[in-house]
Design a protein around this motif. Sequence first.
Motif, PDB file in Angstrom:
ATOM      1  N   VAL A 454       2.662   5.569  -4.673  1.00  0.00           N
ATOM      2  CA  VAL A 454       2.785   4.113  -4.847  1.00  0.00           C
ATOM      3  C   VAL A 454       3.919   3.572  -3.982  1.00  0.00           C
ATOM      4  O   VAL A 454       3.774   2.541  -3.303  1.00  0.00           O
ATOM      5  CB  VAL A 454       3.017   3.774  -6.335  1.00  0.00           C
ATOM      6  CG1 VAL A 454       3.334   2.290  -6.496  1.00  0.00           C
ATOM      7  CG2 VAL A 454       1.794   4.154  -7.171  1.00  0.00           C
ATOM      8  N   LEU A 455       5.043   4.275  -3.988  1.00  0.00           N
ATOM      9  CA  LEU A 455       6.168   3.848  -3.152  1.00  0.00           C
ATOM     10  C   LEU A 455       5.790   3.838  -1.679  1.00  0.00           C
ATOM     11  O   LEU A 455       6.157   2.913  -0.946  1.00  0.00           O
ATOM     12  CB  LEU A 455       7.360   4.786  -3.378  1.00  0.00           C
ATOM     13  CG  LEU A 455       8.066   4.707  -4.728  1.00  0.00           C
ATOM     14  CD1 LEU A 455       9.113   5.806  -4.837  1.00  0.00           C
ATOM     15  CD2 LEU A 455       8.717   3.330  -4.905  1.00  0.00           C
ATOM     16  N   GLU A 456       5.060   4.861  -1.246  1.00  0.00           N
ATOM     17  CA  GLU A 456       4.672   4.926   0.155  1.00  0.00           C
ATOM     18  C   GLU A 456       3.669   3.843   0.500  1.00  0.00           C
ATOM     19  O   GLU A 456       3.738   3.237   1.575  1.00  0.00           O
ATOM     20  CB  GLU A 456       4.110   6.309   0.476  1.00  0.00           C
ATOM     21  CG  GLU A 456       3.887   6.533   1.968  1.00  0.00           C
ATOM     22  CD  GLU A 456       3.763   8.001   2.307  1.00  0.00           C
ATOM     23  OE1 GLU A 456       4.615   8.512   3.058  1.00  0.00           O
ATOM     24  OE2 GLU A 456       2.805   8.640   1.829  1.00  0.00           O
ATOM     25  N   ARG A 457       2.723   3.576  -0.391  1.00  0.00           N
ATOM     26  CA  ARG A 457       1.752   2.505  -0.152  1.00  0.00           C
ATOM     27  C   ARG A 457       2.454   1.160   0.010  1.00  0.00           C
ATOM     28  O   ARG A 457       2.139   0.378   0.925  1.00  0.00           O
ATOM     29  CB  ARG A 457       0.755   2.441  -1.308  1.00  0.00           C
ATOM     30  CG  ARG A 457      -0.297   1.334  -1.169  1.00  0.00           C
ATOM     31  CD  ARG A 457      -1.006   1.069  -2.480  1.00  0.00           C
ATOM     32  NE  ARG A 457      -0.062   0.639  -3.518  1.00  0.00           N
ATOM     33  CZ  ARG A 457      -0.377   0.547  -4.811  1.00  0.00           C
ATOM     34  NH1 ARG A 457      -1.597   0.861  -5.217  1.00  0.00           N
ATOM     35  NH2 ARG A 457       0.526   0.136  -5.686  1.00  0.00           N
ATOM     36  N   ASP A 458       3.424   0.889  -0.872  1.00  0.00           N
ATOM     37  CA  ASP A 458       4.139  -0.386  -0.791  1.00  0.00           C
ATOM     38  C   ASP A 458       4.954  -0.468   0.499  1.00  0.00           C
ATOM     39  O   ASP A 458       5.046  -1.539   1.123  1.00  0.00           O
ATOM     40  CB  ASP A 458       5.054  -0.547  -2.010  1.00  0.00           C
ATOM     41  CG  ASP A 458       4.266  -0.667  -3.307  1.00  0.00           C
ATOM     42  OD1 ASP A 458       3.044  -0.913  -3.244  1.00  0.00           O
ATOM     43  OD2 ASP A 458       4.879  -0.495  -4.382  1.00  0.00           O
ATOM     44  N   TRP A 459       5.555   0.644   0.903  1.00  0.00           N
ATOM     45  CA  TRP A 459       6.308   0.670   2.162  1.00  0.00           C
ATOM     46  C   TRP A 459       5.387   0.392   3.349  1.00  0.00           C
ATOM     47  O   TRP A 459       5.750  -0.388   4.251  1.00  0.00           O
ATOM     48  CB  TRP A 459       6.972   2.031   2.321  1.00  0.00           C
ATOM     49  CG  TRP A 459       7.503   2.308   3.703  1.00  0.00           C
ATOM     50  CD1 TRP A 459       8.635   1.804   4.264  1.00  0.00           C
ATOM     51  CD2 TRP A 459       6.890   3.136   4.698  1.00  0.00           C
ATOM     52  NE1 TRP A 459       8.777   2.271   5.552  1.00  0.00           N
ATOM     53  CE2 TRP A 459       7.723   3.095   5.836  1.00  0.00           C
ATOM     54  CE3 TRP A 459       5.736   3.919   4.722  1.00  0.00           C
ATOM     55  CZ2 TRP A 459       7.419   3.805   7.004  1.00  0.00           C
ATOM     56  CZ3 TRP A 459       5.429   4.631   5.879  1.00  0.00           C
ATOM     57  CH2 TRP A 459       6.262   4.568   7.000  1.00  0.00           C
ATOM     58  N   LEU A 460       4.202   1.000   3.343  1.00  0.00           N
ATOM     59  CA  LEU A 460       3.245   0.759   4.431  1.00  0.00           C
ATOM     60  C   LEU A 460       2.837  -0.705   4.485  1.00  0.00           C
ATOM     61  O   LEU A 460       2.718  -1.286   5.574  1.00  0.00           O
ATOM     62  CB  LEU A 460       2.004   1.643   4.239  1.00  0.00           C
ATOM     63  CG  LEU A 460       2.131   3.099   4.681  1.00  0.00           C
ATOM     64  CD1 LEU A 460       0.961   3.911   4.136  1.00  0.00           C
ATOM     65  CD2 LEU A 460       2.176   3.196   6.198  1.00  0.00           C
ATOM     66  N   ALA A 461       2.629  -1.302   3.328  1.00  0.00           N
ATOM     67  CA  ALA A 461       2.242  -2.715   3.289  1.00  0.00           C
ATOM     68  C   ALA A 461       3.343  -3.591   3.871  1.00  0.00           C
ATOM     69  O   ALA A 461       3.070  -4.525   4.642  1.00  0.00           O
ATOM     70  CB  ALA A 461       1.931  -3.127   1.847  1.00  0.00           C
ATOM     71  N   ARG A 462       4.607  -3.289   3.532  1.00  0.00           N
ATOM     72  CA  ARG A 462       5.722  -4.070   4.074  1.00  0.00           C
ATOM     73  C   ARG A 462       5.825  -3.869   5.590  1.00  0.00           C
ATOM     74  O   ARG A 462       6.058  -4.822   6.339  1.00  0.00           O
ATOM     75  CB  ARG A 462       7.035  -3.658   3.405  1.00  0.00           C
ATOM     76  CG  ARG A 462       7.165  -4.083   1.967  1.00  0.00           C
ATOM     77  CD  ARG A 462       8.601  -3.944   1.483  1.00  0.00           C
ATOM     78  NE  ARG A 462       9.106  -2.573   1.600  1.00  0.00           N
ATOM     79  CZ  ARG A 462       8.951  -1.634   0.664  1.00  0.00           C
ATOM     80  NH1 ARG A 462       8.300  -1.919  -0.467  1.00  0.00           N
ATOM     81  NH2 ARG A 462       9.452  -0.437   0.854  1.00  0.00           N
TER      82      ARG A 462
END
Length: 469
Positions: A454-462
């Motif tokens: 989840v943390l990585e997905r949010d980082w990719l989105a940013r």
Amino acid sequence: MPDDVTNARVRRGAKLGKLVAGQAVRGAGVSLAVVRAGDEERAARTERALVAAAEDIVTVLGSMKGLAMKAGQLLSMFDPLEALGQTNIPPQQRERFQRKLSELCDRAPAVPFAKMRAVLEADYGRPLAEVFARFDADPVGAASIGQVYRARLHDGREVAVKVQYPGIDVAVRADAKNLALLMRMMRVVTPVLDDNALFREISSHFVDEIDYRVEAENHLAMSELYREHPFIRVPAVVPELSTAHVLVSEFAEGVRFEEIVAMPGPVRDRVGEIVFRFFVGSMLRFRHFTGDPHPGNVLLAPDGAVVFLDFGLVKHMDSAAVDFEMDCVRAAADFRAADLRALLVGYGVLDQDSPATADECLRLFHELSGWLLADADIRIPADAVSTALYALIDPRRGNFDRWRDQYAPAEHAFARRVEYGTLALLSKLGAGGNWHRIGREWVHGDDPATELGVLERDWLARAQTDTGS
């Protein structure tokens, strides 16, 4: 100079030849000890023989540096005793042998600082004190072609300075020419690594590593790729101080891998998932990845992030090659044997008239990469790499004769090195997780299955928002 190069190759070849012969004798001695001796006598003889063998390998390969030391580092990544068929050796003796070999990862014999200082000042064209406010003479690590020192710049930044061993460029090219002898050593010490395609790939890329300007570019690219990542950290490069023989980067504080291995299970599981996401995830998600997973390149930072070091061996894999890898994973995970065989034939890996059936293709994939294909929580055992590789090369398993003559493109041999290097790190950690579910984020586009996902997905989105992509 040509005569010097030739002499260097001959000298290094002779040194390797003595090591090969010595290990052949020791291998026979260990086997005889197991067969003839009583339990106590056998244990004592075996331990002496194994420790002496490990010390020989560390001393000879470590002092030679270059490709020879890289071969030793590969040896330290799994259990070569199993490859030797020494399954009766007690665990404490196996651990002692493996611990000695692991010194090749980052504690190889050091080169005197005076020689390394000469490299620094020759590249900078000025005294060391003009470049650095402080420079510690004792190295903090040793790599296959250079030593790493801690220093401080005049602006106060703490940096790691990797300095190339004097004359390593000649040594590396000499080792590449002695590749056949290195492979002979691998056959004597551990047949598991007797893989022509893999060693050709390693040697060709390793020759490129002797120019640190190339590594600085690779390092910068990986640093940018993972900029502001929530749990993966790549130290920043100092490009203005990086030369052909010197690489300067931000100094990273952290706990070394061998200390992480002694930490509680939840910590090891978390580090294992991060290691998996960095090495395998970089390949499948970004097509751009480092090909050198080994313990000396991993640190656990005080804030819980995992720091990755050493980017001399970075590869870009084209989309068609990665798509093929993922298509095969999907077919194997879904038990679509006919589709898997068709993919292998269509890509040119398997001949259409090969005797390998669809079911045999499926079985091979699950024996080699079952930890990635099974939708289950799997704790990686210590012998995971040896077990997987034996599935291919042990004639008793039925795969060797089917696959030995099939075509293996070099980039996919490189990908297997990353896969099994990662698996080796996970096995040393004893890390557990549902690796298949994590991988589905990249292979199937599924939602994250873990908190780190989840943390990585949010980082990719940013990151995509920031770049406008």
